[in-house]
Every structure is written in structure tokens, then in C-alpha cells.
Design an enzyme around this catalytic site. Structure first.
Site, PDB file in Angstrom:
ATOM      1  N   ASN A   1       8.728   1.934  10.746  1.00 39.33           N
ATOM      2  CA  ASN A   1       7.688   2.722  10.079  1.00 39.33           C
ATOM      3  C   ASN A   1       6.525   2.988  11.042  1.00 39.33           C
ATOM      4  OD1 ASN A   1       5.855   3.933   8.374  1.00 39.33           O
ATOM      5  ND2 ASN A   1       6.164   2.484   6.695  1.00 39.33           N
TER       6      ASN A   1
ATOM      7  N   GLU B   1       2.660  -6.969   6.716  1.00 38.67           N
ATOM      8  CA  GLU B   1       3.958  -6.759   7.352  1.00 38.67           C
ATOM      9  C   GLU B   1       4.312  -5.285   7.222  1.00 38.67           C
ATOM     10  OE1 GLU B   1       3.873 -10.994   6.064  1.00 38.67           O
ATOM     11  OE2 GLU B   1       3.779  -9.182   4.835  1.00 38.67           O
TER      12      GLU B   1
ATOM     13  N   TYR C   1      -2.409   1.539  10.822  1.00 37.23           N
ATOM     14  CA  TYR C   1      -2.927   0.184  10.962  1.00 37.23           C
ATOM     15  C   TYR C   1      -3.620  -0.011  12.307  1.00 37.23           C
ATOM     16  CZ  TYR C   1       0.291  -0.378   7.026  1.00 37.23           C
ATOM     17  OH  TYR C   1       0.971  -0.229   5.846  1.00 37.23           O
TER      18      TYR C   1
ATOM     19  N   ILE D   1       0.867  -1.172   0.000  1.00 32.32           N
ATOM     20  CA  ILE D   1       0.000   0.000   0.000  1.00 32.32           C
ATOM     21  C   ILE D   1       0.910   1.230   0.000  1.00 32.32           C
ATOM     22  CG2 ILE D   1      -0.243  -0.133   2.530  1.00 32.32           C
ATOM     23  CD1 ILE D   1      -3.032   1.195   2.164  1.00 32.32           C
ATOM     24  N   ALA D   2       0.582   2.185  -0.851  1.00 28.89           N
ATOM     25  CA  ALA D   2       1.408   3.397  -0.928  1.00 28.89           C
ATOM     26  C   ALA D   2       0.594   4.527  -1.542  1.00 28.89           C
ATOM     27  CB  ALA D   2       2.662   3.146  -1.753  1.00 28.89           C
TER      28      ALA D   2
END
Length: 149
Positions: free
Chosen positions: A113, A108, A120, A74-75
Site C-alpha cells: 500500500n 501497520e 504516513y 483509517i479509511a
């Protein structure tokens, strides 16, 4: 005028834009061929893109294997970060996994980060373990995070 961000399934036409985001976001970016293979050969994979007008500004990959789903990546483009787009993409992927019959979702994340970990956790993910030396660029550990759907 307020911009409307929309989310739709990724197509082959989106690969160049997604690859650009991938390259700007990760020290170990996927190759274009990897995205092509995910879209054409992986029956477990679904990818979503966030769109601003006609521009792809983010993406999220999801694998659903029976009752378990996993976020592959995801970005969001750096200039669009901090605007809730990652949360919107991840929420959309969670809904898709739930609708496909999954009862858990994992991913993961690098131990360093903290920003991603915060997102999350906001969506209900909890740490479930460590993958030692998961990232090959610097041998950083990954936290495995899970959420019940």
C-alpha cells in the site's frame, strides 16, 4: 459552492456508514460488532468520522495506552479519496493522541500500500519494523510505522 468537511467523534449512529466504508476499503473488514465494542467497551479507544454535510465519508480509530498511541484503522470512501480527507483525519488523531499525553504513535500498513505509506511519511511517520504475514487474507507483511508526537 465549496463543501466544508468536518471531523467529529464517532457515535453509535455512525456504525452503519463506517461499516460501509470499511467494507469498500479492506479485504478483511471489521464486523459491525467490532465497531460497537470499540465505542462501548474499549476505554482506550477513540474514533473519529469525517463528515460532508450529513454524510460520513471517512473514519479513523485511535487507541491511547499511556504514552503510546496506535491507529487501529483509517479509511475514506473511494469517491472522496485523494482530497486530503485521510490526512485531515490522521492529523486529528495525532492531535488527540498528543493531547492525551502520548509521545509516540504507530500503525501497520500493507507493504503493497504505497499510497498510504506516502501519506504516513508526509505526516512524519517512519518505518520501524516488519510484521511477517500480518494480513491473514494473503499473508502479506505489514510495515510498522512510527512517529514521535
Amino acid at each position: 459552492m465549496e463543501r466544508q468537511i468536518s471531523i467529529r467523534k464517532m457515535t453509535l449512529h455512525d456504525i452503519d456508514a463506517v461499516y460501509e466504508i470499511e467494507h469498500l476499503s479492506f479485504s478483511l473488514p471489521w464486523k459491525k460488532e467490532s465497531f460497537y465494542n470499540e465505542l462501548t467497551n474499549n476505554l482506550f479507544a477513540t474514533y473519529f468520522v469525517a463528515i460532508d454535510g450529513e454524510k460520513v465519508i471517512g473514519y479513523c480509530g485511535l487507541w491511547v495506552v499511556m504514552e503510546h498511541a496506535q491507529i487501529t484503522n483509517i479509511a475514506v470512501l473511494p469517491t472522496y479519496r485523494g482530497k486530503g480527507i485521510g490526512e485531515h483525519l490522521l492529523g486529528n488523531a495525532m492531535d488527540a493522541a498528543r493531547n492525551a499525553g502520548s509521545d509516540t504513535l504507530s500503525l501497520e500498513v500493507r507493504v503493497s500500500n504505497h499510497q498510504a505509506q506516502g501519506l504516513y511519511r508526509k505526516l512524519g511517520f517512519q518505518p520501524g519494523g516488519i510484521r511477517k504475514q500480518y494480513y491473514t487474507d494473503n499473508l502479506e507483511d505489514a510495515i510498522v510505522m512510527w512517529v514521535k508526537l
